[in-house]
Design an enzyme around this catalytic site. Structure first.
Site, PDB file in Angstrom:
ATOM      1  N   ARG A  46     -24.232  22.857   9.052  1.00 14.70           N
ATOM      2  CA  ARG A  46     -25.268  22.828  10.093  1.00 14.70           C
ATOM      3  C   ARG A  46     -26.339  21.789   9.748  1.00 14.70           C
ATOM      4  O   ARG A  46     -26.887  21.133  10.606  1.00 14.70           O
ATOM      5  CB  ARG A  46     -25.902  24.229  10.253  1.00 14.70           C
ATOM      6  N   ASP A 170     -36.036  11.665  30.163  1.00 18.72           N
ATOM      7  CA  ASP A 170     -34.618  11.985  30.274  1.00 18.72           C
ATOM      8  C   ASP A 170     -33.933  10.773  30.907  1.00 18.72           C
ATOM      9  O   ASP A 170     -34.133  10.463  32.083  1.00 18.72           O
ATOM     10  CB  ASP A 170     -34.424  13.257  31.122  1.00 18.72           C
ATOM     11  N   LYS A 195     -22.623  13.056  29.754  1.00 24.76           N
ATOM     12  CA  LYS A 195     -22.500  12.189  30.926  1.00 24.76           C
ATOM     13  C   LYS A 195     -22.019  10.784  30.531  1.00 24.76           C
ATOM     14  O   LYS A 195     -20.988  10.658  29.924  1.00 24.76           O
ATOM     15  CB  LYS A 195     -23.823  12.175  31.673  1.00 24.76           C
TER      16      LYS A 195
HETATM   17  O1  P1T Z   1     -25.028  19.775  30.709  1.00 24.14           O
HETATM   18  P1  P1T Z   1     -25.827  19.358  29.513  1.00 24.14           P
HETATM   19  O2  P1T Z   1     -25.118  18.455  28.572  1.00 24.14           O
HETATM   20  O3  P1T Z   1     -26.493  20.511  28.839  1.00 24.14           O
HETATM   21  O4  P1T Z   1     -27.020  18.411  30.074  1.00 24.14           O
HETATM   22  C1  P1T Z   1     -28.089  18.889  30.828  1.00 24.14           C
HETATM   23  C2  P1T Z   1     -28.675  17.773  31.657  1.00 24.14           C
HETATM   24  C3  P1T Z   1     -29.843  17.167  31.240  1.00 24.14           C
HETATM   25  N1  P1T Z   1     -30.408  16.154  31.944  1.00 24.14           N
HETATM   26  C4  P1T Z   1     -29.839  15.694  33.074  1.00 24.14           C
HETATM   27  C5  P1T Z   1     -30.487  14.574  33.823  1.00 24.14           C
HETATM   28  C6  P1T Z   1     -28.641  16.242  33.537  1.00 24.14           C
HETATM   29  O5  P1T Z   1     -28.107  15.748  34.658  1.00 24.14           O
HETATM   30  C7  P1T Z   1     -28.040  17.319  32.819  1.00 24.14           C
HETATM   31  C8  P1T Z   1     -26.790  17.974  33.290  1.00 24.14           C
HETATM   32  N2  P1T Z   1     -26.424  17.713  34.613  1.00 24.14           N
HETATM   33  C9  P1T Z   1     -25.324  18.205  35.244  1.00 24.14           C
HETATM   34  C10 P1T Z   1     -24.434  19.039  34.674  1.00 24.14           C
HETATM   35  C11 P1T Z   1     -25.141  17.778  36.662  1.00 24.14           C
HETATM   36  O6  P1T Z   1     -24.032  17.925  37.229  1.00 24.14           O
HETATM   37  O7  P1T Z   1     -26.099  17.257  37.223  1.00 24.14           O
END
Ligand code: P1T
Length: 377
Positions: A46, A170, A195
């Site tokens: 961890r 973000d 993403k």
């Molecule tokens: O899904 P995750 O890896 O936990 O990410 C969260 C997140 C954070 N910031 C933005 C701008 C995001 O679009 C997301 C996750 N978004 C999706 C799953 C979606 O379909 O928009």
């Protein structure tokens, strides 16, 4: 070094033991210690993992940052940022963020003494008006999910510096290829690695990146203490993915521009939202703070019944949550990604049931347009 060179090499030297060109995947939960208090700098999985450290260095380099701290998801990364503030503190947030960010802040963290103001940050003066004696952090998403509204990072950074506030950006929608918030004055950049950075829709991950050694030290402590770390295999897969981030982003951008242009002319579409279109209200800012416009296109249909038909008839675009993968996806934010955002709140920034979000992949643009053409007919 240039972006593509860093993407392929940063944080990745040939393995010292075998010369393996690709960073090894260290699947271990613990490390042998030679004697009490003597080890090779690795104690427990961890806390330390070589593959994860390579990914953290790689992504930090791509964001023009010094330190990267990786997590098991984008939301775990954002959750860790909430450990930089404490009960009684106030955070200003872009009104239109990913629905999961809204849910985390408003429906969970607010139970722990944190308060949030949801602000239209397209006008930086709105942030100024919300600053209170207990405000500690400004969290912006630009472009936003799914309205693709932009916030002027430089202008907001000036406000934050003047008032001693931490600025978090973000940057998930642009990826480090098209936008580097640290160079525009942000203190921390956060990404859903799930993403564009990973880009192959086969893992969930997150990262926070900073140039500030004190913030890094605290986040590193929290990463180990709270434990939301990614698996070594996911780190290895992400390292494989960042090698092609530059070429993927160029193609996402090119295809999205073509798809947006096509949709503009369609009589069933009320409006097309894409920062690369000259009529996007912040096209000028987009050209200033981003080096491309990305692969996300949102469209408002004139009628909801057409939305239902469109989503049913698409063949190449898959109806699914998420974005940023090589394959094209389509999403209905009101009933999918932004289901936790109350109707009155989302309608204020224009998110209605007539909005459809396209994550334009890197297939042949002509096939994508033909798919849209048949589905919309
Ligand atoms: O899904 P995750 O890896 O936990 O990410 C969260 C997140 C954070 N910031 C933005 C701008 C995001 O679009 C997301 C996750 N978004 C999706 C799953 C979606 O379909 O928009």
């Amino acid at each position: 070094m240039g972006f593509a060179t860093d993407a392929i090499h940063a944080g990745q030297k040939p393995d010292e033991v075998t010369g393996a060109v690709i960073t090894p995947l260290y699947l271990t939960s613990t490390y042998a210690q030679e004697e009490l208090g003597k080890n090779k700098g690795f104690e427990y999985g961890r806390t330390h993992n070589f593959t994860r450290a390579a990914l953290e260095q790689n992504l930090a380099a791509l964001e023009k940052g010094t330190f990267g701290i990786a997590y098991a998801s984008g939301l775990a990364a954002i959750h860790a940022l909430m450990s930089l503030v404490k009960a009684g503190d106030h955070v200003i947030v872009t009104d239109n963020v990913y629905g999961g960010t809204y849910r985390l802040f408003e429906l969970i963290m607010s139970n722990y003494g944190l308060s949030y103001s949801w602000v239209d940050t397209t006008k930086p003066e709105n942030i100024l008006a919300e600053i209170r004696p207990n405000t500690r952090m400004v969290h912006i998403e630009t472009p936003t999910n799914p309205m693709l509204s932009l916030t002027d990072i430089k202008a907001v950074s000036a406000i934050c510096k003047e008032h001693g506030l931490l600025l978090v950006v973000d940057n998930t929608f642009m990826s480090p290829y098209f936008q580097n918030p640290l160079t525009l004055g942000a203190d921390i950049v956060t990404h859903s690695v799930t993403k564009y950075i990973n880009g192959h829709s086969d893992l969930i991950g997150g990262i926070n990146i900073t140039n500030n050694a004190t913030i890094h030290e605290r986040l590193r402590y929290i990463q180990n203490a709270a434990g939301g770390v990614p698996s070594p295999f996911d780190c290895w897969l992400t390292l494989r993915s960042t090698k092609t981030l530059a070429v993927r982003m160029k193609q996402h951008n090119e295809n999205a521009q073509k798809v947006a242009q096509f949709l503009l002319t369609h009589p069933k579409i009320a409006d097309v939202i894409y920062p690369g279109l000259p009529d996007h209200p912040q096209h000028k800012l987009a050209k200033e703070q981003m080096s491309g416009f990305g692969g996300m296109v949102s469209v408002n249909f004139k009628e909801f019944t057409d939305v239902q038909q469109f989503l049913k008839k698409l063949k190449i675009f898959t109806l699914a949550e998420s974005l940023g993968g090589v394959e094209s996806l389509v999403c209905h934010p009101v009933s999918m990604t932004h289901g936790s955002v109350p109707k009155e709140k989302r309608e204020k920034f224009g998110l209605t049931e007539k909005l459809v979000r396209l994550s334009v992949g890197i297939e042949d643009a002509e096939d994508l347009i033909n798919d849209i053409r048949q589905a919309i007919a």
